[in-house]
Design a protein around this motif. Structure first.
Motif, PDB file in Angstrom:
ATOM      1  N   GLU A  51       1.095  -1.230   0.514  1.00  0.00           N
ATOM      2  CA  GLU A  51       0.011   0.113   0.246  1.00  0.00           C
ATOM      3  C   GLU A  51       0.979   1.980  -0.164  1.00  0.00           C
ATOM      4  N   LYS A  52       1.822   1.576   1.157  1.00  0.00           N
ATOM      5  CA  LYS A  52       2.989   1.557   0.539  1.00  0.00           C
ATOM      6  C   LYS A  52       3.582   2.724  -0.744  1.00  0.00           C
ATOM      7  N   GLN A  53       3.512   1.488  -1.771  1.00  0.00           N
ATOM      8  CA  GLN A  53       4.106   2.096  -2.317  1.00  0.00           C
ATOM      9  C   GLN A  53       3.327   2.593  -3.750  1.00  0.00           C
ATOM     10  N   ILE A  54       2.156   2.070  -3.675  1.00  0.00           N
ATOM     11  CA  ILE A  54       1.179   2.494  -4.825  1.00  0.00           C
ATOM     12  C   ILE A  54       1.515   4.841  -4.827  1.00  0.00           C
ATOM     13  N   PRO A  55       1.423   5.086  -3.684  1.00  0.00           N
ATOM     14  CA  PRO A  55       1.297   6.668  -4.228  1.00  0.00           C
ATOM     15  C   PRO A  55       3.171   6.824  -4.414  1.00  0.00           C
ATOM     16  N   GLU A  56       3.632   6.028  -3.836  1.00  0.00           N
ATOM     17  CA  GLU A  56       4.673   6.315  -4.432  1.00  0.00           C
ATOM     18  C   GLU A  56       5.738   6.233  -5.534  1.00  0.00           C
ATOM     19  N   GLN A  57       5.151   4.737  -6.103  1.00  0.00           N
ATOM     20  CA  GLN A  57       5.211   4.635  -8.041  1.00  0.00           C
ATOM     21  C   GLN A  57       4.837   5.759  -8.476  1.00  0.00           C
ATOM     22  N   ALA A  58       3.466   5.823  -8.001  1.00  0.00           N
ATOM     23  CA  ALA A  58       2.662   6.559  -8.712  1.00  0.00           C
ATOM     24  C   ALA A  58       3.766   8.440  -9.043  1.00  0.00           C
ATOM     25  N   LYS A  59       3.834   8.827  -8.089  1.00  0.00           N
ATOM     26  CA  LYS A  59       4.823   9.917  -8.190  1.00  0.00           C
ATOM     27  C   LYS A  59       5.919   9.527  -8.630  1.00  0.00           C
ATOM     28  N   GLU A  60       6.508   8.488  -8.956  1.00  0.00           N
ATOM     29  CA  GLU A  60       8.034   8.346  -9.708  1.00  0.00           C
ATOM     30  C   GLU A  60       7.301   8.811 -10.832  1.00  0.00           C
ATOM     31  N   LEU A  61       6.815   7.793 -11.403  1.00  0.00           N
ATOM     32  CA  LEU A  61       6.066   7.059 -12.429  1.00  0.00           C
ATOM     33  C   LEU A  61       5.157   8.416 -13.489  1.00  0.00           C
ATOM     34  N   HIS A  62       4.518   8.861 -12.247  1.00  0.00           N
ATOM     35  CA  HIS A  62       3.035   9.975 -13.287  1.00  0.00           C
ATOM     36  C   HIS A  62       2.167   9.549 -13.759  1.00  0.00           C
ATOM     37  N   LEU A  63       2.063   8.411 -12.464  1.00  0.00           N
ATOM     38  CA  LEU A  63       0.959   8.051 -13.084  1.00  0.00           C
ATOM     39  C   LEU A  63       0.025   7.816 -11.987  1.00  0.00           C
ATOM     40  N   SER A  64      -1.408   7.836 -12.269  1.00  0.00           N
ATOM     41  CA  SER A  64      -2.374   8.119 -10.843  1.00  0.00           C
ATOM     42  C   SER A  64      -2.124   6.480 -10.014  1.00  0.00           C
ATOM     43  N   GLU A  65      -3.040   6.453  -8.823  1.00  0.00           N
ATOM     44  CA  GLU A  65      -2.925   5.385  -8.145  1.00  0.00           C
ATOM     45  C   GLU A  65      -3.585   4.228  -8.422  1.00  0.00           C
ATOM     46  N   ASP A  66      -4.714   4.473  -9.403  1.00  0.00           N
ATOM     47  CA  ASP A  66      -4.807   3.006  -9.561  1.00  0.00           C
ATOM     48  C   ASP A  66      -4.713   2.367 -10.954  1.00  0.00           C
ATOM     49  N   GLN A  67      -3.578   3.511 -11.491  1.00  0.00           N
ATOM     50  CA  GLN A  67      -3.050   3.445 -12.793  1.00  0.00           C
ATOM     51  C   GLN A  67      -2.336   2.007 -12.546  1.00  0.00           C
ATOM     52  N   VAL A  68      -1.010   2.653 -10.881  1.00  0.00           N
ATOM     53  CA  VAL A  68      -0.241   2.010 -11.018  1.00  0.00           C
ATOM     54  C   VAL A  68      -0.811   0.269 -10.213  1.00  0.00           C
ATOM     55  N   VAL A  69      -2.032  -0.028 -10.304  1.00  0.00           N
ATOM     56  CA  VAL A  69      -2.312  -0.811  -9.599  1.00  0.00           C
ATOM     57  C   VAL A  69      -3.152  -1.891 -10.560  1.00  0.00           C
ATOM     58  N   LYS A  70      -3.198  -0.455 -11.514  1.00  0.00           N
ATOM     59  CA  LYS A  70      -4.021  -1.469 -12.735  1.00  0.00           C
ATOM     60  C   LYS A  70      -3.252  -2.211 -14.339  1.00  0.00           C
ATOM     61  N   THR A  71      -2.141  -1.211 -14.114  1.00  0.00           N
ATOM     62  CA  THR A  71      -1.304  -1.035 -14.710  1.00  0.00           C
ATOM     63  C   THR A  71      -0.037  -1.656 -15.151  1.00  0.00           C
ATOM     64  N   ILE A  72       0.901  -1.855 -13.893  1.00  0.00           N
ATOM     65  CA  ILE A  72       1.344  -1.918 -13.262  1.00  0.00           C
ATOM     66  C   ILE A  72       1.377  -2.664 -12.165  1.00  0.00           C
ATOM     67  N   MET A  73       0.471  -3.384 -11.126  1.00  0.00           N
ATOM     68  CA  MET A  73       0.979  -4.401 -10.348  1.00  0.00           C
ATOM     69  C   MET A  73       0.386  -5.410 -11.097  1.00  0.00           C
ATOM     70  N   LEU A  74      -0.842  -5.241 -11.136  1.00  0.00           N
ATOM     71  CA  LEU A  74      -1.791  -6.316 -11.791  1.00  0.00           C
ATOM     72  C   LEU A  74      -2.313  -6.395 -13.536  1.00  0.00           C
ATOM     73  N   LYS A  75      -1.373  -6.069 -13.394  1.00  0.00           N
ATOM     74  CA  LYS A  75      -1.210  -6.084 -15.014  1.00  0.00           C
ATOM     75  C   LYS A  75      -1.034  -7.401 -16.016  1.00  0.00           C
ATOM     76  N   ASP A  76      -0.131  -7.746 -15.353  1.00  0.00           N
ATOM     77  CA  ASP A  76       0.287  -9.152 -16.069  1.00  0.00           C
ATOM     78  C   ASP A  76      -0.219 -10.556 -15.114  1.00  0.00           C
ATOM     79  N   THR A  77      -1.319 -10.271 -13.831  1.00  0.00           N
ATOM     80  CA  THR A  77      -2.309 -11.639 -13.846  1.00  0.00           C
ATOM     81  C   THR A  77      -2.744 -11.841 -14.323  1.00  0.00           C
ATOM     82  N   VAL A  78      -3.438 -13.324 -14.060  1.00  0.00           N
ATOM     83  CA  VAL A  78      -4.727 -13.760 -15.461  1.00  0.00           C
ATOM     84  C   VAL A  78      -5.622 -13.369 -14.765  1.00  0.00           C
ATOM     85  N   ASP A  79      -6.131 -12.683 -13.526  1.00  0.00           N
ATOM     86  CA  ASP A  79      -7.706 -12.181 -13.130  1.00  0.00           C
ATOM     87  C   ASP A  79      -7.450 -10.730 -12.206  1.00  0.00           C
TER      88      ASP A  79
END
Length: 259
Positions: free
Chosen positions: A193-221
């Motif tokens: 949970e701590k990483q989500i806003p940190e990565q959003a800041k570093e990558l210039h993405l929204s927190e929702d984008q970090v979850v959907k397009t980075i963290m869970l992008k390659d999961t099957v579900d």
């Protein structure tokens, strides 16, 4: 009761993955030492387990401190006489590009994940060897197998756990000790949970984008791995009856990484 009569140390067990592993081990009959930097939180976790009728105690431990690790292990040995299972789970995360990491930050991440695993292993092995039995479980990551941006020391340390486990598996074989690595995907713990806003800041993405397009992008579900998922894998290794799987790792990532 797969762990009846066994004693276990689980580090970073006051919350998150470690706490669920401790609870699961206790439900299968193990005496569990909740080792954590936060002594009060560790005691709260131990009290909750004892209320369920199982046996648990808190141990204050900074896994990156050699003296603290040995002292904590000695407390468990003094109380219970032996250590059968070690789960080296304590961890932190700091995210930066490589060129922005300070050496102190690098050393802190590697010290907790990799140095801590070594110190705990060294402290627990004499008891395991003396009793001819031991199960050592390192909490790796999908990042033990692959890499992501912004996580250089974390990825390096998690890769290092694979090598440590294989050496311990070979050295411990004749003395009844196995070593394995559990490799979770993203588990929605305070660490993630701590990483989500940190990565959003570093990558210039929204927190929702970090979850959907980075963290869970390659999961099957599109689902996070859960603490229950990981606790079951840890229990599988802790209760495995022989050395058939020693030196191996198991990925639990909802298909994020496969091999």
């Amino acid at each position: 009761m797969r762990l009846q009569g066994r004693t276990a140390i689980v580090t970073g067990a006051a919350s998150g993955i470690g706490r669920r592993i401790a609870e699961r081990f206790a439900s299968e009959g193990a005496k569990v030492a909740i080792a954590d930097l936060n002594r009060d939180a560790a005691e709260a976790a131990a009290v909750a387990i004892r209320k369920s009728g199982a046996t648990a105690r808190a141990v204050a431990m900074d896994v990156a401190d050699e003296a603290a690790v040995q002292a904590g292990v000695n407390v468990v040995l003094a109380d219970w006489g032996r250590i059968d299972v070690l789960v080296s789970n304590a961890g932190i995360q700091i995210v930066h590009p490589v060129e922005e990491f300070s050496f102190a930050e690098w050393r802190r991440v590697v010290g907790i994940h990799l140095d801590g695993a070594f110190l705990l292993t060294r402290a627990c092995l004499p008891s395991m060897y003396a009793n001819g039995y031991g199960r050592i479980i390192y909490m790796g990551s999908v990042h033990s197998k692959t890499a992501s941006v912004l996580k250089a020391p974390y990825v390096a340390a998690k890769h290092g756990l694979m090598g440590l486990a294989r050496v311990v598996a070979k050295e411990g074989a004749k003395k009844g000790v196995t070593a394995n690595v559990v490799c979770p995907g993203f588990v929605l713990t305070p660490l993630v949970e701590k990483q989500i806003p940190e990565q959003a800041k570093e990558l210039h993405l929204s927190e929702d984008q970090v979850v959907k397009t980075i963290m869970l992008k390659d999961t099957v579900d599109g689902e996070f791995t859960t603490v229950d998922d990981i606790a079951e894998v840890a229990l599988f290794f802790a209760g495995y009856p022989n050395a058939a799987l020693t030196g191996q790792s198991l990925i639990a990532s909802h298909g994020w990484h496969m091999e």
